[in-house]
Design an enzyme around this catalytic site. Structure first.
Site, PDB file in Angstrom:
ATOM      1  N   HIS A  11       0.823  -1.213   0.000  1.00 32.72           N
ATOM      2  CA  HIS A  11       0.000   0.000   0.000  1.00 32.72           C
ATOM      3  C   HIS A  11       0.857   1.263   0.000  1.00 32.72           C
ATOM      4  CE1 HIS A  11      -2.668   3.167   1.389  1.00 32.72           C
ATOM      5  NE2 HIS A  11      -1.891   3.305   2.446  1.00 32.72           N
ATOM      6  N   HIS A  59       3.974   1.751  -0.742  1.00 33.70           N
ATOM      7  CA  HIS A  59       4.863   2.037  -1.867  1.00 33.70           C
ATOM      8  C   HIS A  59       4.078   2.647  -3.021  1.00 33.70           C
ATOM      9  CE1 HIS A  59       7.815  -0.287   0.375  1.00 33.70           C
ATOM     10  NE2 HIS A  59       8.714   0.361  -0.335  1.00 33.70           N
TER      11      HIS A  59
HETATM   12  C1  HEM Z   1      14.379   1.014  -4.843  1.00 36.16           C
HETATM   13  C2  HEM Z   1      13.130   1.204  -4.480  1.00 36.16           C
HETATM   14  C3  HEM Z   1      12.481   0.485  -3.318  1.00 36.16           C
HETATM   15  C4  HEM Z   1      12.482  -0.851  -3.004  1.00 36.16           C
HETATM   16  C5  HEM Z   1      13.132  -1.957  -3.789  1.00 36.16           C
HETATM   17  C6  HEM Z   1      11.722  -1.008  -1.785  1.00 36.16           C
HETATM   18  C7  HEM Z   1      11.452  -2.219  -1.161  1.00 36.16           C
HETATM   19  C8  HEM Z   1      10.864  -2.382   0.060  1.00 36.16           C
HETATM   20  C9  HEM Z   1      10.460  -3.601   0.679  1.00 36.16           C
HETATM   21  C10 HEM Z   1      10.568  -4.982   0.016  1.00 36.16           C
HETATM   22  C11 HEM Z   1       9.961  -3.337   1.889  1.00 36.16           C
HETATM   23  C12 HEM Z   1       9.372  -4.335   2.886  1.00 36.16           C
HETATM   24  C13 HEM Z   1      10.396  -4.975   3.704  1.00 36.16           C
HETATM   25  C14 HEM Z   1       9.796  -5.812   4.809  1.00 36.16           C
HETATM   26  O1  HEM Z   1       8.742  -5.464   5.359  1.00 36.16           O
HETATM   27  O2  HEM Z   1      10.403  -6.843   5.160  1.00 36.16           O
HETATM   28  C15 HEM Z   1      10.043  -1.931   2.074  1.00 36.16           C
HETATM   29  C16 HEM Z   1       9.655  -1.263   3.209  1.00 36.16           C
HETATM   30  C17 HEM Z   1       9.529   0.104   3.272  1.00 36.16           C
HETATM   31  N1  HEM Z   1       9.753   1.009   2.254  1.00 36.16           N
HETATM   32 FE1  HEM Z   1      10.536   0.624   0.450  1.00 36.16          FE
HETATM   33  N2  HEM Z   1      11.298   0.215  -1.388  1.00 36.16           N
HETATM   34  C18 HEM Z   1      11.725   1.151  -2.296  1.00 36.16           C
HETATM   35  C19 HEM Z   1      11.465   2.503  -2.280  1.00 36.16           C
HETATM   36  C20 HEM Z   1      10.831   3.160  -1.251  1.00 36.16           C
HETATM   37  C21 HEM Z   1      10.487   4.545  -1.244  1.00 36.16           C
HETATM   38  C22 HEM Z   1      10.749   5.526  -2.394  1.00 36.16           C
HETATM   39  C23 HEM Z   1       9.935   4.793  -0.037  1.00 36.16           C
HETATM   40  C24 HEM Z   1       9.397   6.076   0.511  1.00 36.16           C
HETATM   41  C25 HEM Z   1       9.626   7.263   0.045  1.00 36.16           C
HETATM   42  C26 HEM Z   1       9.933   3.571   0.717  1.00 36.16           C
HETATM   43  C27 HEM Z   1       9.481   3.431   2.019  1.00 36.16           C
HETATM   44  C28 HEM Z   1       9.453   2.263   2.731  1.00 36.16           C
HETATM   45  C29 HEM Z   1       9.042   2.156   4.099  1.00 36.16           C
HETATM   46  C30 HEM Z   1       8.597   3.298   5.004  1.00 36.16           C
HETATM   47  C31 HEM Z   1       9.100   0.814   4.441  1.00 36.16           C
HETATM   48  C32 HEM Z   1       8.697   0.196   5.770  1.00 36.16           C
HETATM   49  C33 HEM Z   1       9.844   0.012   6.658  1.00 36.16           C
HETATM   50  C34 HEM Z   1       9.413  -0.685   7.906  1.00 36.16           C
HETATM   51  O3  HEM Z   1       8.634  -1.641   7.836  1.00 36.16           O
HETATM   52  O4  HEM Z   1       9.859  -0.231   8.970  1.00 36.16           O
HETATM   53  N3  HEM Z   1      10.468   2.588  -0.055  1.00 36.16           N
HETATM   54  N4  HEM Z   1      10.590  -1.352   0.928  1.00 36.16           N
END
Ligand code: HEM
Ligand SMILES: [Cu+2]
Lengths: 611, 69
Positions: free
Chosen positions: A396, A398
């Site tokens: 959601h 992302h």
């Molecule tokens: C290269 C681009 C990105 C990839 C490959 C990516 C991938 C991921 C994945 C797979 C997760 C889940 C991990 C887990 O719950 O085990 C995650 C969590 C998250 N991502 Fe990304 N993401 C990307 C870009 C972004 C961007 C641009 C933002 C915000 C501006 C963002 C914000 C977050 C946040 C806030 C979490 C949650 C962290 C947490 O659970 O504490 N991500 N991301």
């Protein structure tokens, strides 16, 4: 329709050549540029951690130990949603205020002070987080971006965050000062729209940060310094979400601002309605804080009634977003028809799709619509139980912060860079490919994340696979979902590489006097059509505070009554009290037994349902 | 070219979510499509779009005033 209109680039960037922002406000341009560059640095780091963790949890490439996962995840979350977004928006807000009031900041030294304060805070927190990668420094902050108890970070992390937030408070003061000075010289005039948006957003931010400031200064920081022994986790969680929900609007409202004031201009038209835009921002100010409890539907210790109230408030919050969708699409259509577009659907073709600024923002808006739908699911108290803490949730956001906000910011960068550097954008077609790649990457990644969440695959874990239990996909297989997520992350990483290529290419270019004029969209229905009361910021501030008091007094009182201000003796994670851990082990044993016997039945049931 | 290069890129981008979701939607109607089949389907769709876009119905319309900036 003639295709020539579509291809006419001079139209897309608007007006005949005139003064760029840099020419008019050289000192401010420097501050804005520094803010944006800081935000890009955070984006680069956060993106790198993003792809590392994605490939790890989908088991495609493992270059770290699973224990390090939380350090990576914390860095990813904090760097992106706190640092990248907020550094970018303070830059854009400074641009918006100075451009629309047509005056520089009151004292540029003060402007540098707040940017310096924010940077110092960011560095402190970043050091605390990154120190988690090495054992040689006794410091870590693996508390994720939702840094509530019982997770505990090194004091430097909390101090850094506080300093960072104080920086944003000073920034807000700077913009209010500009407005007051302007008001003195222009008595009785309506606040220009961008400034109105900045001020309402900042009032919301001041109200929202009360929660996190209290959580940190009264509880988390003293606790991590060892001044108090324990905290009440429900209390710190509730204070966190008091801030944790409105912070999402702190990211989103600048994106909305650009959809309102830049997008119509770039589509070749005008903003549909200035008064409606004001209403939307006032609604966000009023409604975004009293809803934080919707993140706590599954928290024990808060009664169902308060949760229900939070849900109702949340549903009201859909209104300003739907109004935005209407206004922005109407403005785009107006622009398209100005450019010669016709037909019910045909006008879409007349939009300046070749302009990366437009294409990026339009695609971001479209994905935001999808994110809105999954958001409605999250907001529903009962259906939320199905997706809570599953991969659905990162799916959601992302779409929302990861695309609606991040992609809009990247697309807007292609407009801002020439304004701020006086240089022509390098690699326009690269930029277009960049925004499209982000769109495709996010399609793959978030679609699979949502579906994985529906199967119950958890978020925030390096090892989503369990022994003796298999997740079963409704359509296709879990392996396919993993592949989609990994593939998406690779597209996103490529997209980031292209983004930095364009930014660096532009920064290294030479000055050009062929830059489009600074400015923003006019409105079809201007500020004179909006009721005067909309500009009464004191009134809206007062109302916002009243709503917060109504929504939070009773839940907070009952939480404190039950758990005490400093909690039922909760110590930091990892737990080390013997009695507690023994009870835990016993309970776990029971749970495992029950789970084994239940899992067969569950599996049979799942098979039955999905068939 | 029937549409500009850039518009073509956008149209192709939109086929991606379409193809990704199509499989789920079809499963709803009890039509099972494998990954391989949906890749084929996607490829066919993209080729069809390219053919449509690249071959104008009459030669007279050279729209490519774009030439890129
Ligand atoms: C290269 C681009 C990105 C990839 C490959 C990516 C991938 C991921 C994945 C797979 C997760 C889940 C991990 C887990 O719950 O085990 C995650 C969590 C998250 N991502 Fe990304 N993401 C990307 C870009 C972004 C961007 C641009 C933002 C915000 C501006 C963002 C914000 C977050 C946040 C806030 C979490 C949650 C962290 C947490 O659970 O504490 N991500 N991301
Ligand atoms: Cu929320």
């Amino acid at each position: 329709m003639s295709d020539a209109t579509v291809n006419d680039t001079t139209k897309t960037t608007g007006e005949p050549l005139g003064e760029a922002y840099l020419d008019k406000f050289p000192a401010e341009a420097k501050v804005v540029r520094s803010a944006l560059y800081s935000s890009f640095l955070m984006l680069a780091l956060g993106g790198l951690f993003g792809v590392i963790q994605t490939l790890h949890r989908t088991d495609f490439l493992r270059i770290m130990e699973s224990e390090t996962y939380y350090t990576v995840l914390t860095a990813h979350g904090v760097f992106l949603v706190i640092a990248f977004t907020i550094f970018f928006l303070v830059g854009v807000f400074t641009w918006g205020v100075t451009t629309s009031l047509d005056r520089g900041v009151e004292d540029i030294r003060f402007t540098w002070v707040w940017l310096g304060t924010m940077s110092a805070g960011a560095v402190m927190s970043a050091v605390a987080i990154l120190a988690g990668f090495t054992d040689s420094i006794d410091m870590s902050a693996d508390v994720l971006f939702t840094f509530y108890a019982p997770m505990q970070a090194h004091p430097l992390f909390y101090i850094g965050l506080t300093v960072f937030v104080v920086g944003t408070w000073l920034a807000g003061a700077d913009w209010f000062r500009s407005w007051w000075a302007w008001k003195k010289e222009n008595p009785g005039e309506r606040i220009p729209l961008p400034t109105f948006m900045v001020l309402t957003t900042m009032i919301m931010w001041y109200v929202a940060t009360i929660g996190v400031a209290t959580a940190i200064l009264a509880f988390l920081l003293p606790w991590s310094l060892g001044l108090i022994d324990s905290v009440n986790p429900t209390l710190t969680r509730t204070l966190f979400w008091f801030f944790g929900h409105p912070v999402v609007y702190f990211w989103l409202m600048p994106a909305y601002m650009m959809w309102y004031v830049l997008l119509p201009k770039i589509s070749g038209g005008k903003l549909f309605s200035d008064p409606l835009a004001r209403v939307v921002f006032v609604l966000f100010l009023l409604l975004s804080t009293p809803v934080g409890i919707h993140h706590q539907y599954l928290d024990p210790g808060i009664s169902e009634g308060f949760k229900f109230i939070a849900m109702t408030n949340t549903m009201f919050l859909l209104l300003p977003s739907l109004l935005t969708a209407f206004t922005v699409v109407a403005s785009m259509e107006h622009g398209a028809r100005q450019r010669g577009g016709t037909g019910r659907i045909g006008w879409l073709k007349a939009l300046p799709w070749r302009d990366p600024v437009f294409a990026g923002m339009a695609l971001a808006g479209l994905m935001f619509a999808a994110g809105g739908f999954s958001g409605m699911i999250n907001a529903g108290m009962n259906i939320n139980y199905l997706v809570h803490n599953t991969l659905w949730v990162p799916g959601h956001f992302h779409l929302t912060v990861g695309t609606a906000v991040a992609l809009t910011f990247m697309a807007a960068t292609y407009w801002f860079l020439p304004q701020l550097t006086g240089k022509k954008l390098w690699g326009r077609s690269v930029a277009l490919v960049q925004v499209v790649l982000w769109f495709i990457g996010m399609t793959f990644m978030t679609n699979a994340m949502h579906r994985a969440g529906l199967l119950g695959i958890p978020r925030r874990t390096a090892e989503p696979q369990y022994d003796g239990f298999e997740f079963e996909a409704g359509v296709g297989s879990v392996a396919e979902l993993d592949a989609q997520i990994a593939l998406g992350s690779i597209f996103l990483t490529l997209s980031l590489v292209l983004f930095f290529a364009v930014v660096i290419g532009t920064a290294l270019g030479s000055r050009s006097d062929d830059i489009p004029a600074n400015g923003y969209a006019e409105a079809l229905s201007g500020p004179e059509d909006s009721p005067k009361i909309l500009d009464n910021l004191k009134l809206w501030f007062g109302l916002a505070v009243v709503l917060v008091i109504i929504a939070y007094t009773f839940p907070l009182l009952s939480i404190i009554e039950r758990g005490g201000l400093f909690g039922p003796d909760i110590t930091a994670f990892p737990q080390s009290i013997d009695i507690v851990s023994m009870a835990w082990v016993t309970a776990e044993q029971y749970a495992v037994d029950a789970f084994t016997s239940a899992s067969e039945a569950t599996q049979a049931a799942i098979n039955g349902v999905l068939r | 070219m029937r549409i500009s290069k850039e518009a073509l890129l956008i149209v192709l981008a939109f086929t991606v979510p379409f193809v990704v979701e199509l499989r789920t939607v079809l499963a709803w109607f009890h039509i099972e499509v494998t990954v391989f089949e949906s890749l084929l389907l996607g490829a066919a769709l993209i080729v069809a779009i390219l053919v449509w876009a690249l071959f104008p119905q009459d030669g007279s319309r050279d729209t490519d005033a774009s030439g890129s900036s």
